[in-house]
Design an enzyme around this catalytic site. Structure first.
Site, short mmCIF file in Angstrom:
data_model
loop_
_atom_site.label_atom_id
_atom_site.label_comp_id
_atom_site.label_asym_id
_atom_site.label_seq_id
_atom_site.Cartn_x
_atom_site.Cartn_y
_atom_site.Cartn_z
CG ASP A 98 -0.16 -0.08 2.53
OD1 ASP A 98 1.09 -0.14 2.49
OD2 ASP A 98 -0.79 -0.07 3.60
CB CYS B 139 5.41 -2.51 1.50
SG CYS B 139 6.12 -1.79 0.02
CG HIS C 82 5.70 -5.28 -2.53
ND1 HIS C 82 5.09 -4.48 -1.59
CD2 HIS C 82 5.46 -6.56 -2.14
CE1 HIS C 82 4.49 -5.24 -0.69
NE2 HIS C 82 4.71 -6.50 -0.99
#
Lengths: 273, 165
Positions: free
Chosen positions: A87, A90, A267
């Site tokens: 989101d 991370c 990510h």
């Protein structure tokens, strides 16, 4: 509806769909392998998620051969992975959760982190933050560290779960990071995009707001603020068959990381040695 | 509750050092810290001079991670106030990227902001409307093209706020 409106409506629908997918994943997933077979832990943590581990990483990366090729090298060095919601928070969430997880059972580290956290308020007001807007966060971090040895692993995972108050700790990670950057603007300014004329505007746009992803300066800043060694394994589209390893924070070159993270474009997740 | 704790700290601070021309605090008893009332005196030298404008501040449970919603409880003719009273200024926007990239350069909400900063932004909004991304398009147009008519509309709001109209 003209073409513009239609495009906007499509974009909004797509965005809502992506948000739905993001939110369907837990903030902090279970640690793979150790916990997957534990039925109690499953009840707490598996409300919405499937089993996770390198197997699921493989599934997720399927189709991108350059990524998949690197997973065996990861498996040979690491025993497990913990997924973290993508989101935009991370990196901070992974870092902060793992920091508390390690410090929960490591008294010396907890003492050291407490010393840093207790100095946070003057450290941050020193670079212009107002006490009234940050003391709730610094207090909460100190209180959590103080009571950390009384928490079980489950308590910690619940705290970082959906209904916990962990976002206040995650945001404190952002604040500490911004504070560190503001203490050393000359060192970091060359590494931030030129569109930011000074460190204050960079921090207020890129670090302080929740949901903003972290780049390398933020990773370095948070690692050095807490004096933790952070080892990041990069999984990317290079021709290599292994991940590339980058280490930030204090310590000798070959020392193991206090915190290990897996990075693939966009990510971060937690990995366990 | 972290939100309660932070709101109490801010309430105390605002009671000790209130910004000029503003009174703010929990709306009912202090058990519900999430709903506040805020009264603005129209700043001198603006079309709102002499008015007494009531507004509400509704805080989310995860305040200050997310901003409150601010709403004037009577009509306020202003480019940055929706016809239903909702205030639309950049500091009250959630920290996430705007869908279409508007307001990139403005200061948005983050937990380093505070109720006091919102209040100061509203005061400067009353003095200097931002007609670039208006909430009330008619008011923005009028402000740009017919200042006299705009001032008359604002004055009407002042009178209403005092119960004279």
């Amino acid at each position: 509806m003209d073409a513009d409106d239609e495009l906007r409506a499509q974009a909004a629908a797509q965005e809502a769909e992506i948000e739905g997918i993001v939110k369907s994943r837990p903030l902090i997933g279970p640690k793979a392998r150790d916990f997957v077979s534990d039925s109690e832990m499953r009840q707490i943590l598996h409300r919405k998620t499937q089993e996770s581990g390198f197997e699921s990483l493989r599934e997720e990366l399927e189709g991108t051969e350059a990524f998949v090729r690197k997973i065996p090298s990861l498996e040979s060095k690491y025993t497990g992975i913990r997924h973290v919601r993508g989101d935009g928070n991370c990196f901070y969430r992974s870092f902060v959760f793992r920091m508390f997880e390690v410090a929960r059972t490591d008294n010396a580290l907890r003492t050291r982190l407490l010393d840093v956290a207790r100095e946070a308020l003057p450290y941050l007001t020193d670079v212009g933050y107002e006490e009234v807007s940050i003391e709730t966060f610094t207090d909460f971090c100190v209180e959590t560290l103080e009571s950390l040895d009384k928490l079980s692993q489950e308590d910690l995972e619940v705290l970082f779960g959906e209904d916990g108050e962990s976002d206040y700790l995650v945001w404190f990670g952002r604040l500490a990071c911004a504070g560190f950057l503001k203490h050393q603007p000359d060192r970091f300014l060359p590494f931030i995009p030129e569109s930011f004329c000074d460190m204050n505007s960079f921090c207020s746009r890129e670090v302080e707001p929740m949901g903003k992803e972290a780049d390398q300066p933020q990773v370095i800043a948070l690692a050095e603020y807490w004096q933790l060694r952070v080892c990041v394994e990069y999984i990317d589209s290079s021709d290599e068959s292994t991940t590339s390893t980058h280490v930030f924070g204090p310590g000798d070159d070959d020392a193991p990381g206090d915190i290990c993270l897996l990075y693939r474009p966009g990510h971060y997740e937690i990995i366990y040695a | 509750m972290m939100a309660m704790k932070r709101l109490l700290v801010e309430y105390k601070e605002l009671s000790l050092r209130p910004p000029a021309g503003v009174a703010a605090g929990p709306a009912g008893d202090e058990t519900n810290m999430l709903e506040w009332e805020c009264v603005f005196l129209g700043p001198e030298g603006t079309p709102y001079d002499g008015g007494c404008f009531h507004s509400t501040l509704s805080f989310p449970k995860d305040y200050p991670l997310n901003p409150p919603v601010m709403r004037f409880t009577q009509p306020l003719w202003h480019p940055n106030v929706y016809p239903d009273g909702k205030v639309c200024i950049s500091i009250l926007h959630e920290p996430v990227e705007d869908k279409f990239g508007y307001e990139q350069s403005c200061e948005r909400w983050s937990p380093v902001q505070s109720i006091e900063k919102i209040i100061l932004s509203v005061i400067s909004m009353l003095a200097e409307p931002n007609d670039e991304s208006p909430a009330n398009i008619d008011a923005a147009k009028m402000w740009r093209t017919d200042r006299e008519a705009f001032d008359a509309k604002a004055d009407e709001c002042v009178r209403k706020s005092l119960g004279w109209a």
